[in-house]
Each structure stands twice: as C-alpha cells, then as structure tokens.
Design an enzyme around this catalytic site. Structure first.
Site, mmCIF file in Angstrom:
data_model
loop_
_atom_site.group_PDB
_atom_site.id
_atom_site.type_symbol
_atom_site.label_atom_id
_atom_site.label_comp_id
_atom_site.label_asym_id
_atom_site.label_seq_id
_atom_site.Cartn_x
_atom_site.Cartn_y
_atom_site.Cartn_z
ATOM 1 N N ASP A 158 1.091 -1.279 -0.460
ATOM 2 C CA ASP A 158 -0.069 0.211 0.435
ATOM 3 C C ASP A 158 0.807 1.219 -0.006
ATOM 4 O O ASP A 158 1.342 1.319 0.929
ATOM 5 C CB ASP A 158 -0.751 0.004 1.284
ATOM 6 C CG ASP A 158 -1.806 1.038 1.462
ATOM 7 O OD1 ASP A 158 -1.430 1.616 0.744
ATOM 8 O OD2 ASP A 158 -2.366 1.198 2.276
ATOM 9 N N TYR B 105 -7.484 14.840 -9.380
ATOM 10 C CA TYR B 105 -6.515 13.773 -9.679
ATOM 11 C C TYR B 105 -5.765 14.977 -10.297
ATOM 12 O O TYR B 105 -4.351 14.628 -10.612
ATOM 13 C CB TYR B 105 -7.562 12.634 -10.862
ATOM 14 C CG TYR B 105 -6.562 12.065 -12.129
ATOM 15 C CD1 TYR B 105 -6.050 11.380 -11.266
ATOM 16 C CD2 TYR B 105 -6.116 12.198 -13.123
ATOM 17 C CE1 TYR B 105 -5.304 10.478 -11.988
ATOM 18 C CE2 TYR B 105 -5.542 11.315 -13.617
ATOM 19 C CZ TYR B 105 -4.845 9.825 -13.336
ATOM 20 O OH TYR B 105 -3.933 9.742 -14.296
ATOM 21 N N LYS C 47 -1.760 15.019 -10.098
ATOM 22 C CA LYS C 47 -0.590 14.264 -11.299
ATOM 23 C C LYS C 47 0.647 15.488 -11.187
ATOM 24 O O LYS C 47 1.067 15.559 -11.646
ATOM 25 C CB LYS C 47 -1.675 14.331 -12.374
ATOM 26 C CG LYS C 47 -2.113 12.878 -12.566
ATOM 27 C CD LYS C 47 -1.324 11.752 -11.761
ATOM 28 C CE LYS C 47 -1.824 10.468 -11.770
ATOM 29 N NZ LYS C 47 -0.335 9.219 -11.370
ATOM 30 N N THR D 132 -7.364 0.503 -20.463
ATOM 31 C CA THR D 132 -7.327 -0.357 -19.493
ATOM 32 C C THR D 132 -8.977 -0.741 -18.988
ATOM 33 O O THR D 132 -9.452 -0.672 -19.094
ATOM 34 C CB THR D 132 -5.901 0.622 -18.266
ATOM 35 O OG1 THR D 132 -7.227 1.655 -18.288
ATOM 36 C CG2 THR D 132 -5.031 0.862 -18.673
#
Length: 266
Positions: free
Chosen positions: A68, A161, A165, A196
C-alpha cells in the site's frame, strides 16, 4: 520476443496488477529484468507473475502484495522482501494511482485526501524508501513516474486527480535536478486516456447511466486525442523501457506526453 537488455536489473513497479503496470512488467520481464510486482491485491499479481515466468522461461517475478503506497510500514516490508529476492532496486516505476471523478463542489475532503495520498504522496514515500538502493547502484539508475496528461493540463470533474498529477510532475522535475550528479535520471510519462480496465469500467458506467451505446461512450474518451483513439498500455510500456535504457541517459526531468497530440507542450 525476449531479449536480455535489462539482464540482472531489479525493477520495482507499483500498481503492477493490471493495465499500464502489467504492460510495463511484461516488457521488462521479457527484456531480462528481475521484476517486483507490487500492489495491494495478491490474486492479480500472482496471476501475472505466473504468466511472465512462463513467457520468460525463468523465475522473473517477485510478488509484493499488500504493498500500500499510502502506508510507510507496508512499503518498508514489501521492499525488504523484494530486496531479499532480487537484491537492490535499480529501476523504480511509480505507477500506482486512482482517479475517481466528481464535480469540484461534490469532491469532499476524504476523496481529495485519498487521491493525493495515493497519486502524489505515494510516489514520494516509495521513492524515498527506494532511493538508497538507486544511489548505491549509481549510473543508469532510473526513477520513472507514470503521471498523466492530467499533470500537464486540466480536465473537468477530476480536480483532485489533476492536482495530484501536477504535483507528480513538479516532484519529478525537482528530484531530477537533485539526483543529476548521481547518474540517476527522473522522468514522468504522461499517457492520455488509455485502454485499461479502469476506462472499460468507466465506459460501462456511462452506458448504464445514460443509455448510450459502447461506441458513443467510447467517443467521450477519444475525442480529445487528435488520432481519435485510446492509447495502448504497450505504448506506455515501450516508452518506459526506453527511458530506463542507457540510450536515454541524457533525458532527465521530462514529462513525456503519450496522447496522440492532445498535449503539445509540457
């Protein structure tokens, strides 16, 4: 086709169980590397390890499940086991990440904190843990961070996100300068929407919620790419292997977009 370009090198990949991480693992395993497949769930990692061991015709993978990236103790335990199996890590690929979507006003602190913990702080923690190995290896050691075009531009409904990033890109550039004299390069790879399981799940959700066809749902993701397609995980993997090779020794601190022209400057 297998080769021995990375013979004897120990590569640690986070989030290796599927998608981009699995594609990177395949390329390294078939190029002679010893690969530590790390992630939280054992089953997909073990299945991938069995596949790659058979394809390479040798014991090529070590499975570090329970890895993790938000938990320093889990990182330490997994890294020690990987070192016992294959020795010091000389190539680190920070790939683990998650990308839940929500309007900014509905992005609560829990979601925000979780995304930054996995996508940004996870890169920090794993890199800091592996760095002594990389410095010991010296020349041709590599840190390759799987970022996103969301680290180079903005997208609606994924504010956490995008923030994480962008942080990965900043960390990449800062660390590249710090480690340049050690022979270690640090670069980021920034895929656009990639074919994906995460994208396939998102397409299924759009179909379920809106009644759109699969083709219509897919169009939502490919419209930003001038080539009008999803990126293949293998395209990302090939770029990672090039960055890890001696041929890319002068490439440092870069954020390389793999997006068909969607983002033209980093």
């Amino acid at each position: 086709m297998s080769n021995n370009k990375f013979h004897g090198r120990h590569v640690l990949i986070t989030g290796a169980g599927s998608g981009i991480g699995a594609a990177i693992a395949r390329d390294f395993a078939l190029s002679g590397a010893n690969v530590t497949l790390s992630g939280r769930r054992h089953e997909p990692l073990a299945a991938l390890a069995a596949e790659l061991d058979q394809a390479a015709g040798r014991k090529t993978c070590f499975v570090a499940s329970g890895f993790d990236v938000t938990n320093a103790q889990a990182i330490s335990t997994g890294l020690q086991a990987a070192q016992a199996a294959f020795g010091p890590v000389s190539i680190l690929v920070n790939n683990a990440g998650e990308a839940p979507s929500a309007p900014f006003e509905k992005t609560n602190l829990e979601m925000w904190s979780q995304v930054l913990a996995v996508d940004l702080t996870g890169v920090f923690q794993v890199t800091q843990a592996v760095l002594p190995d990389l410095k010991t290896y010296g020349a041709n050691a590599r840190i390759i961070n799987i970022a996103s075009t969301a680290g180079l531009t903005g997208y609606a409904y994924v504010s956490a996100y995008c923030a994480a990033k962008h942080g990965v890109i900043g960390l990449t550039r800062a660390l590249a300068l710090e480690l340049a004299t050690k022979g270690i390069t640090v670069n980021a790879v920034c895929p656009g929407f990639t074919d994906t399981p995460i994208i396939r799940e998102a397409i299924a959700q759009i179909m379920q919620k809106t009644g759109r066809s699969e083709e219509e749902a897919l169009a939502h993701f490919v419209k930003a790419n001038p080539q009008n397609r999803l990126i293949k995980p293998e395209e990302v993997a090939h770029t990672v292997l090039w960055l890890a090779s001696p041929d890319a020794a002068s490439i440092n601190g870069q954020a390389i977009a793999i997006a068909g022209g969607e983002v033209l400057a980093g």
